[in-house]
Design an enzyme around this catalytic site. Structure first.
Site, short mmCIF file in Angstrom:
data_model
loop_
_atom_site.label_atom_id
_atom_site.label_comp_id
_atom_site.label_asym_id
_atom_site.label_seq_id
_atom_site.Cartn_x
_atom_site.Cartn_y
_atom_site.Cartn_z
CG ASP A 23 -0.26 -0.23 2.55
OD1 ASP A 23 -0.85 -0.89 3.43
OD2 ASP A 23 0.88 0.23 2.70
CG HIS A 70 4.96 -9.65 -0.63
ND1 HIS A 70 4.22 -9.99 0.49
CD2 HIS A 70 5.95 -10.57 -0.71
CE1 HIS A 70 4.71 -11.10 1.02
NE2 HIS A 70 5.78 -11.47 0.33
C1 BV8 Z 1 7.25 -17.96 -3.92
C2 BV8 Z 1 1.22 -9.14 -2.91
C3 BV8 Z 1 8.65 -19.30 -5.29
C4 BV8 Z 1 -0.02 -9.41 -3.72
C5 BV8 Z 1 1.44 -11.10 -1.50
C6 BV8 Z 1 2.73 -24.23 0.97
C7 BV8 Z 1 3.41 -23.99 2.13
C8 BV8 Z 1 4.26 -22.89 2.28
C9 BV8 Z 1 4.41 -21.99 1.23
C10 BV8 Z 1 3.71 -22.23 0.08
C11 BV8 Z 1 2.87 -23.33 -0.07
N1 BV8 Z 1 2.34 -23.27 -1.31
C12 BV8 Z 1 2.81 -22.17 -1.95
C13 BV8 Z 1 3.66 -21.54 -1.12
C14 BV8 Z 1 4.43 -20.35 -1.38
C15 BV8 Z 1 3.55 -19.11 -1.27
C16 BV8 Z 1 2.90 -19.03 0.09
O1 BV8 Z 1 3.53 -18.69 1.08
N2 BV8 Z 1 1.58 -19.34 0.13
C17 BV8 Z 1 0.86 -19.27 1.39
C18 BV8 Z 1 -0.59 -18.79 1.13
C19 BV8 Z 1 0.85 -20.66 2.03
N3 BV8 Z 1 4.45 -18.01 -1.45
C20 BV8 Z 1 4.65 -17.54 -2.69
O2 BV8 Z 1 4.06 -17.92 -3.67
C21 BV8 Z 1 5.73 -16.48 -2.80
N4 BV8 Z 1 6.58 -16.81 -3.90
O3 BV8 Z 1 7.23 -18.78 -3.05
O4 BV8 Z 1 7.91 -18.10 -5.09
C22 BV8 Z 1 9.47 -19.07 -6.47
C23 BV8 Z 1 10.85 -19.00 -6.31
C24 BV8 Z 1 11.63 -18.82 -7.43
C25 BV8 Z 1 11.04 -18.66 -8.69
C26 BV8 Z 1 9.64 -18.69 -8.82
C27 BV8 Z 1 8.84 -18.89 -7.71
C28 BV8 Z 1 5.13 -15.12 -3.09
C29 BV8 Z 1 4.33 -14.65 -1.90
C30 BV8 Z 1 3.88 -13.22 -2.13
C31 BV8 Z 1 2.41 -13.18 -2.39
N5 BV8 Z 1 1.97 -11.78 -2.49
N6 BV8 Z 1 1.11 -9.82 -1.62
C32 BV8 Z 1 -1.19 -8.61 -3.23
O5 BV8 Z 1 -1.10 -7.93 -2.18
O6 BV8 Z 1 -2.22 -8.67 -3.91
S1 BV8 Z 1 1.28 -11.85 0.00
C33 BV8 Z 1 0.06 -11.15 0.92
O7 BV8 Z 1 0.02 -11.91 2.16
C34 BV8 Z 1 0.27 -9.72 1.37
O8 BV8 Z 1 1.49 -9.15 0.98
C35 BV8 Z 1 0.24 -9.87 2.89
O9 BV8 Z 1 0.96 -8.92 3.54
C36 BV8 Z 1 0.87 -11.19 3.00
C37 BV8 Z 1 0.96 -11.90 4.29
O10 BV8 Z 1 -0.16 -11.70 5.02
P1 BV8 Z 1 -0.05 -10.76 6.32
O11 BV8 Z 1 0.61 -9.49 5.95
O12 BV8 Z 1 0.56 -11.52 7.43
O13 BV8 Z 1 -1.55 -10.44 6.56
P2 BV8 Z 1 -2.62 -11.40 7.21
O14 BV8 Z 1 -3.95 -10.84 6.84
O15 BV8 Z 1 -2.28 -12.82 6.92
O16 BV8 Z 1 -2.40 -11.22 8.80
C38 BV8 Z 1 -2.67 -9.99 9.39
C39 BV8 Z 1 -2.14 -10.08 10.79
O17 BV8 Z 1 -2.30 -8.80 11.38
C40 BV8 Z 1 -2.87 -11.08 11.67
O18 BV8 Z 1 -1.94 -11.81 12.44
C41 BV8 Z 1 -3.72 -10.18 12.60
O19 BV8 Z 1 -3.86 -10.74 13.88
C42 BV8 Z 1 -2.87 -8.95 12.67
N7 BV8 Z 1 -3.58 -7.71 12.95
C43 BV8 Z 1 -4.86 -7.39 12.66
N8 BV8 Z 1 -5.11 -6.13 13.08
C44 BV8 Z 1 -3.95 -5.65 13.63
C45 BV8 Z 1 -2.98 -6.66 13.54
N9 BV8 Z 1 -1.72 -6.51 14.01
C46 BV8 Z 1 -1.41 -5.32 14.58
N10 BV8 Z 1 -2.29 -4.30 14.69
C47 BV8 Z 1 -3.56 -4.43 14.23
N11 BV8 Z 1 -4.44 -3.40 14.37
#
Ligand code: BV8
Ligand code: ZN
Length: 251
Positions: free
Chosen positions: A104, A119
């Site tokens: 953002d 990201h």
């Molecule tokens: C890659 C941009 C390889 C896009 C994003 C199985 C197991 C493990 C991994 C994988 C798997 N299968 C696939 C994978 C890999 C995959 C992955 O991790 N998948 C996950 C879903 C399991 N990863 C990838 O694909 C990555 N690439 O691995 O490439 C490769 C290598 C070489 C060559 C080719 C390929 C790419 C990952 C990037 C994806 N893009 N964003 C867009 O925004 O549209 S990720 C997306 O999730 C956002 O960036 C976001 O930030 C990110 C993570 O989420 P969080 O930021 O943690 O947000 P979330 O909502 O989850 O949590 C919020 C937290 O805040 C909570 O804990 C909540 O309690 C807390 N909260 C709430 N309110 C507050 C607060 N905290 C403080 N104050 C508050 N007020």
């Protein structure tokens, strides 16, 4: 909120602080986190199903419109007290690096100077074919708009699931973990790899890890300090306690 005296001393004596953030740090700016259900029109979709190259190839209009919806949300959003407190820390810490998963742009908007966007950034479109950066001359007759160089479709400048993170961003983030004294892990569910491995790596490098989140996450057990609460409430208090000379900025 009372803070551990040792933590406050570590912050005051730190030469380099790393601040790793996720969507939770923007929650109090009104931007839904990734784990929050998609709202309204998007409720039937999962973010993980839209933020992929396959989804864009299959249905570029839907993916482009999802990002247009998110950009609208973000355009109205301003930095919240969490972003501002992080920006203020850089006035009193010799070196401060923000490593964010968020797209953002709010850390830079809050005044943070050294921001690594793991990201990408939702505001930087580029051509899916020739990768030319958007220059604003593409017009809006087409959805998605077409590249002025080759006629290809524009896509948002974010890292999709299945895409590699920008090599330079990953290298810079990994290098910071070798030198930072304190590593904050703020507002992330720590579910998305490889970003989620950074706090674990920081701890294995002997860093002091501080987790700030209203909920428990898997990183609680690797953090020496877990501050349970909202980032926009905890961080300004922590900055005030550690550096009373820093005046709290209000958004
Ligand atoms: C890659 C941009 C390889 C896009 C994003 C199985 C197991 C493990 C991994 C994988 C798997 N299968 C696939 C994978 C890999 C995959 C992955 O991790 N998948 C996950 C879903 C399991 N990863 C990838 O694909 C990555 N690439 O691995 O490439 C490769 C290598 C070489 C060559 C080719 C390929 C790419 C990952 C990037 C994806 N893009 N964003 C867009 O925004 O549209 S990720 C997306 O999730 C956002 O960036 C976001 O930030 C990110 C993570 O989420 P969080 O930021 O943690 O947000 P979330 O909502 O989850 O949590 C919020 C937290 O805040 C909570 O804990 C909540 O309690 C807390 N909260 C709430 N309110 C507050 C607060 N905290 C403080 N104050 C508050 N007020
Ligand atoms: Zn092009």
């Amino acid at each position: 909120m009372l803070f551990d005296f040792v933590l406050l001393e570590k912050l005051r004596s730190a030469r380099h602080i790393a601040v790793f953030t996720g969507a939770g740090v923007s929650a109090e700016s009104g931007i839904p986190t990734f784990r929050d259900a998609q709202t309204g029109l998007w409720a039937k979709f999962r973010a993980e199903d839209l933020a992929t190259p396959e989804a864009f190839r299959r249905d570029p209009v839907t993916v482009w419109n999802w990002y247009a919806w998110r950009r609208e949300l973000m355009a109205d959003a301003g930095p919240n007290p969490a972003h501002l407190a992080i920006a203020q820390m850089q006035q009193v810490v010799p070196e401060l690096t923000v490593i964010t998963q968020n797209v953002d742009g709010l850390h830079a908007k809050a005044g943070s100077a050294n921001v690594i966007e793991l990201h990408g950034n939702i505001w930087n479109d580029f051509c899916a074919d020739c990768r030319q950066q958007a220059n604003g001359k593409e017009g809006t007759n087409n959805v998605p708009p077409r590249c002025t160089h080759c006629g290809g479709m524009l896509r948002p400048g974010v890292v999709w699931f299945g895409e590699a993170l920008p090599a330079d961003a990953w290298t810079r983030a990994s290098d910071v973990l070798e030198v930072a004294d304190v590593f904050f892990c703020i507002g992330t569910s720590s579910l998305v790899e490889p970003a989620a491995s950074l706090p674990r790596y920081a701890r294995s490098c002997g860093r002091t890890v501080v987790q700030i989140n209203p909920e428990a996450t898997s990183h609680d057990e690797i953090a020496q300090y877990v501050l349970r609460g909202k980032a926009g409430e905890v961080l300004p208090q922590l900055v005030q306690a550690a550096w009373p000379q820093v005046m709290p900025e209000v958004p």
